[in-house]
Design an enzyme around this catalytic site. Structure first.
Site, PDB file in Angstrom:
ATOM      1  N   LYS A  64       4.284 -55.959  -9.529  1.00  0.00           N
ATOM      2  CA  LYS A  64       4.605 -57.276  -9.509  1.00  0.00           C
ATOM      3  C   LYS A  64       4.417 -57.662  -7.956  1.00  0.00           C
ATOM      4  O   LYS A  64       3.710 -58.471  -7.587  1.00  0.00           O
ATOM      5  CB  LYS A  64       5.976 -58.011  -9.956  1.00  0.00           C
ATOM      6  CG  LYS A  64       5.949 -57.740 -11.431  1.00  0.00           C
ATOM      7  CD  LYS A  64       7.602 -57.854 -11.618  1.00  0.00           C
ATOM      8  CE  LYS A  64       7.684 -57.861 -13.398  1.00  0.00           C
ATOM      9  NZ  LYS A  64       9.177 -57.888 -13.787  1.00  0.00           N
ATOM     10  N   GLN A 108      15.085 -58.148 -11.534  1.00  0.00           N
ATOM     11  CA  GLN A 108      14.494 -57.156 -12.456  1.00  0.00           C
ATOM     12  C   GLN A 108      15.574 -56.623 -13.442  1.00  0.00           C
ATOM     13  O   GLN A 108      16.800 -56.248 -13.246  1.00  0.00           O
ATOM     14  CB  GLN A 108      13.842 -55.634 -12.037  1.00  0.00           C
ATOM     15  CG  GLN A 108      13.038 -55.010 -12.801  1.00  0.00           C
ATOM     16  CD  GLN A 108      11.841 -55.641 -13.396  1.00  0.00           C
ATOM     17  OE1 GLN A 108      11.336 -56.619 -12.958  1.00  0.00           O
ATOM     18  NE2 GLN A 108      11.427 -55.181 -14.755  1.00  0.00           N
ATOM     19  N   ASP A 131      11.372 -66.341 -13.701  1.00  0.00           N
ATOM     20  CA  ASP A 131      11.508 -65.399 -15.237  1.00  0.00           C
ATOM     21  C   ASP A 131      11.676 -66.653 -16.112  1.00  0.00           C
ATOM     22  O   ASP A 131      11.829 -66.011 -17.464  1.00  0.00           O
ATOM     23  CB  ASP A 131      12.622 -64.436 -14.815  1.00  0.00           C
ATOM     24  CG  ASP A 131      11.997 -63.284 -14.696  1.00  0.00           C
ATOM     25  OD1 ASP A 131      10.713 -62.927 -15.216  1.00  0.00           O
ATOM     26  OD2 ASP A 131      12.648 -62.280 -13.937  1.00  0.00           O
TER      27      ASP A 131
END
Ligand code: GUN
Length: 298
Positions: A64, A108, A131
């Site tokens: 990422k 994450q 997200d």
């Protein structure tokens, strides 16, 4: 036509949906959007928070970060050992929420068991929740508004659109009911007027459901879960699974070699949905910075 004749006719196999190529293609536009923001004095910023030492998470995070660099997004990484407390993590998120140079915050997952994941996700400012996991953004998705669509299902929608695969009115079976993939996937497909069924680990006789699918999306995390006899001839098969086998190979949830002979389209693993998850994270981060630049609320 008999089944044998149908099979004989299908000599070419499924078309591959090359997510890696699509993600790379998207980068040119993304870079241009970042440059347009930079001309206004704004560099999109993404904070990436990684807790613990899960090797797979570390790989995903480094991918990422690299992708951000490739399009000009400034990423800032926060790596913390498993010993970090809930409070310390919430303080960090509070700081990132208040930082005007940060347009997106990604924590994450999975988080270590002692961390209250729900609380962490709810602490992220909804307008920086790239997200799409905050309750506000989940709720928006439920009522058909997409503020920050979760990256993996957003990537799947993009691949279907890119491949000119219609969704409206088609039977879609989603295997896997996670908050990250299965549930938002079903909501996005419903928003496009597909007929959606969600199957999960407790579904009895999975094959009875999957055989009905014009489009089959599999996100169960079980290698070889889907074998050819569970797939309708000419179905579109989207494999979201990423599994590491004992011999080190990375495979999806679908018996790729078997199912590709029966499907009309199939995504490979690796190189299918995975790169699109990252592409859509970049998309959401740029979108967030654009919203801020225009003064538009999320
Ligand atoms: N873990 C697995 N998939 C994801 C994702 O899309 N976002 C985050 N933050 N963690 C994940």
């Amino acid at each position: 036509m008999t089944t044998t004749a149908l099979q004989a006719e299908k000599t070419t196999g499924a078309k591959l949906i090359d997510g890696k190529a699509v993600a790379l293609k998207m980068r040119a536009t993304q870079r241009a959007r970042v440059e347009a923001l930079q001309a206004k004095g704004i560099t999109p910023g993404l904070a990436v928070v990684l807790v613990g030492d899960d090797p797979a998470s570390a790989i995903y995070v480094s991918r990422k970060v690299k992708a951000c660099e490739a399009v000009g997004i400034k990423s800032v990484s926060y790596r913390h050992p498993t010993t970090i407390t809930n409070e310390e993590l919430l303080v960090l998120i509070g700081k990132l929420n208040a930082d005007p140079n940060i347009h997106g915050i990604l924590v994450q997952l999975p988080l270590p068991a002692h961390i209250d994941m729900a609380k962490v996700l709810e602490t992220i400012a909804p307008e920086k929740d790239v997200d799409g996991f905050h309750l506000y953004n989940v709720g928006a998705l439920v009522v058909g508004r997409q503020i920050f669509p979760p990256c993996t299902p957003y990537g799947v929608m993009h691949l279907l659109e890119y491949s000119d695969i219609p969704v409206e009115g088609r039977n879609v079976v989603v295997v896997g009911a996670s908050n990250i993939v299965g549930k938002p996937m079903a909501l996005m497909l419903m928003a496009r007027d597909a007929t959606v069924a969600i199957c999960h680990a407790k579904t009895r006789d999975l094959g009875q459901w999957t055989i009905l699918a014009d489009i089959l999306v599999v996100a169960a995390g079980v290698p070889n879960l889907i074998v050819p006899q569970m797939v309708k001839t000419d179905a579109v098969v989207i494999d979201v699974g990423i599994n590491r086998l004992p011999d080190g190979r990375i495979v999806g949830d679908v018996d790729f070699e078997g199912v590709r002979k029966k499907a009309s389209y199939i995504t490979p693993v690796p190189g299918g949905v995975g790169p699109m998850t990252i592409a859509m994270l970049l998309e959401n981060t740029i979108q967030s910075a654009e919203r801020q630049a225009s003064g538009e609320p999320a």
